[in-house]
Design a protein around this motif. Structure first.
Motif, PDB file in Angstrom:
ATOM      1  N   VAL A   1       0.849  -1.195   0.000  1.00  0.00           N
ATOM      2  CA  VAL A   1       0.000   0.000   0.000  1.00  0.00           C
ATOM      3  C   VAL A   1       0.883   1.243   0.000  1.00  0.00           C
ATOM      4  N   ILE A   2       0.587   2.176  -0.898  1.00  0.00           N
ATOM      5  CA  ILE A   2       1.307   3.437  -1.022  1.00  0.00           C
ATOM      6  C   ILE A   2       0.420   4.541  -0.441  1.00  0.00           C
ATOM      7  N   THR A   3       0.998   5.424   0.358  1.00  0.00           N
ATOM      8  CA  THR A   3       0.270   6.578   0.880  1.00  0.00           C
ATOM      9  C   THR A   3       0.654   7.801   0.063  1.00  0.00           C
ATOM     10  N   ARG A   4      -0.353   8.586  -0.355  1.00  0.00           N
ATOM     11  CA  ARG A   4      -0.102   9.816  -1.121  1.00  0.00           C
ATOM     12  C   ARG A   4      -0.683  11.008  -0.373  1.00  0.00           C
ATOM     13  N   GLN A   5       0.152  11.997  -0.139  1.00  0.00           N
ATOM     14  CA  GLN A   5      -0.282  13.282   0.422  1.00  0.00           C
ATOM     15  C   GLN A   5      -0.295  14.260  -0.742  1.00  0.00           C
TER      16      GLN A   5
ATOM     17  N   ALA B   1       2.394  15.176  -5.349  1.00  0.00           N
ATOM     18  CA  ALA B   1       2.161  14.525  -4.063  1.00  0.00           C
ATOM     19  C   ALA B   1       3.458  14.049  -3.425  1.00  0.00           C
ATOM     20  N   ILE B   2       3.376  13.813  -2.140  1.00  0.00           N
ATOM     21  CA  ILE B   2       4.437  13.130  -1.411  1.00  0.00           C
ATOM     22  C   ILE B   2       3.970  11.694  -1.244  1.00  0.00           C
ATOM     23  N   LEU B   3       4.798  10.761  -1.689  1.00  0.00           N
ATOM     24  CA  LEU B   3       4.457   9.341  -1.619  1.00  0.00           C
ATOM     25  C   LEU B   3       5.313   8.662  -0.559  1.00  0.00           C
ATOM     26  N   THR B   4       4.684   7.798   0.219  1.00  0.00           N
ATOM     27  CA  THR B   4       5.390   7.029   1.242  1.00  0.00           C
ATOM     28  C   THR B   4       5.233   5.553   0.934  1.00  0.00           C
ATOM     29  N   LEU B   5       6.376   4.873   0.860  1.00  0.00           N
ATOM     30  CA  LEU B   5       6.411   3.426   0.651  1.00  0.00           C
ATOM     31  C   LEU B   5       7.012   2.794   1.899  1.00  0.00           C
ATOM     32  N   GLU B   6       6.238   1.969   2.563  1.00  0.00           N
ATOM     33  CA  GLU B   6       6.746   1.219   3.708  1.00  0.00           C
ATOM     34  C   GLU B   6       7.689   0.122   3.191  1.00  0.00           C
ATOM     35  N   PRO B   7       8.496  -0.469   4.064  1.00  0.00           N
ATOM     36  CA  PRO B   7       9.388  -1.546   3.616  1.00  0.00           C
ATOM     37  C   PRO B   7       8.629  -2.634   2.856  1.00  0.00           C
ATOM     38  N   GLY B   8       9.208  -3.070   1.742  1.00  0.00           N
ATOM     39  CA  GLY B   8       8.607  -4.110   0.922  1.00  0.00           C
ATOM     40  C   GLY B   8       7.602  -3.623  -0.100  1.00  0.00           C
ATOM     41  N   CYS B   9       7.232  -2.359  -0.054  1.00  0.00           N
ATOM     42  CA  CYS B   9       6.249  -1.813  -0.999  1.00  0.00           C
ATOM     43  C   CYS B   9       6.935  -1.346  -2.278  1.00  0.00           C
TER      44      CYS B   9
ATOM     45  N   GLU C   1      13.314  11.053   2.133  1.00  0.00           N
ATOM     46  CA  GLU C   1      13.640  10.299   3.347  1.00  0.00           C
ATOM     47  C   GLU C   1      13.820   8.827   2.997  1.00  0.00           C
ATOM     48  N   GLY C   2      14.784   8.169   3.639  1.00  0.00           N
ATOM     49  CA  GLY C   2      15.015   6.750   3.422  1.00  0.00           C
ATOM     50  C   GLY C   2      15.794   6.494   2.148  1.00  0.00           C
ATOM     51  N   GLU C   3      15.615   5.312   1.588  1.00  0.00           N
ATOM     52  CA  GLU C   3      16.234   4.969   0.311  1.00  0.00           C
ATOM     53  C   GLU C   3      15.328   4.020  -0.446  1.00  0.00           C
ATOM     54  N   MET C   4      15.457   4.032  -1.760  1.00  0.00           N
ATOM     55  CA  MET C   4      14.658   3.172  -2.634  1.00  0.00           C
ATOM     56  C   MET C   4      15.515   2.702  -3.790  1.00  0.00           C
TER      57      MET C   4
ATOM     58  N   LYS D   1      10.831   3.305   6.118  1.00  0.00           N
ATOM     59  CA  LYS D   1       9.962   3.891   5.099  1.00  0.00           C
ATOM     60  C   LYS D   1      10.778   4.761   4.146  1.00  0.00           C
ATOM     61  N   ALA D   2      10.274   4.878   2.919  1.00  0.00           N
ATOM     62  CA  ALA D   2      10.876   5.724   1.897  1.00  0.00           C
ATOM     63  C   ALA D   2       9.850   6.785   1.515  1.00  0.00           C
ATOM     64  N   VAL D   3      10.291   8.040   1.461  1.00  0.00           N
ATOM     65  CA  VAL D   3       9.386   9.157   1.178  1.00  0.00           C
ATOM     66  C   VAL D   3       9.971   9.983   0.034  1.00  0.00           C
TER      67      VAL D   3
END
Length: 114
Positions: free
Chosen positions: A22-26, A42-50, A68-71, A105-107
């Motif tokens: 599940v991806i979260t979009r602000q 938008a700002i997208l947030t991907l939790e680990p494994g997404c 934030e984080g890495e992808m 998380k990756a943002v």
């Protein structure tokens, strides 16, 4: 047009473009208020494994900025690890994908333009 943080809409999308999780979009600026310039800002947030599945941009284009984080991203047929401050672009019919293979998380910010 000012869109205060308290007024920004947030949604979630499962298996975006055939990806995992599940991806979260602000939504920073709603598409309908962009004078026809954006499909998404938008700002997208991907939790680990997404992930966001592989997809092409034509005739639109997408600009991204890692916050934030890495992808892992695929760009031009090659995989890269992106970190805060990195930016990338996809357009002209090129395809890309994003994966959060880390344990945090990756943002990132994504702007899809017409």
């Amino acid at each position: 047009m000012l869109n205060r943080a308290t007024e920004q809409k947030t949604d979630t999308v499962e298996k975006l473009r055939g990806g995992e999780g599940v991806i979260t979009r602000q939504h920073l600026i709603p598409a309908e208020e962009s004078c026809g310039k954006f499909k998404m800002c938008a700002i997208l947030t991907l939790e680990p494994g997404c992930s966001i599945g592989e997809h092409a941009h034509q005739p639109d284009a997408e600009y991204c900025y890692m916050m934030e984080g890495e992808m892992t991203i695929m760009d031009g047929g090659k995989e890269y690890t992106v970190h805060p401050g990195d930016a990338w672009f996809c357009g002209g019919g090129a395809a890309h994908y994003t994966k959060n293979n880390s344990d945090k998380k990756a943002v990132f910010m994504a702007i899809v333009v017409e």
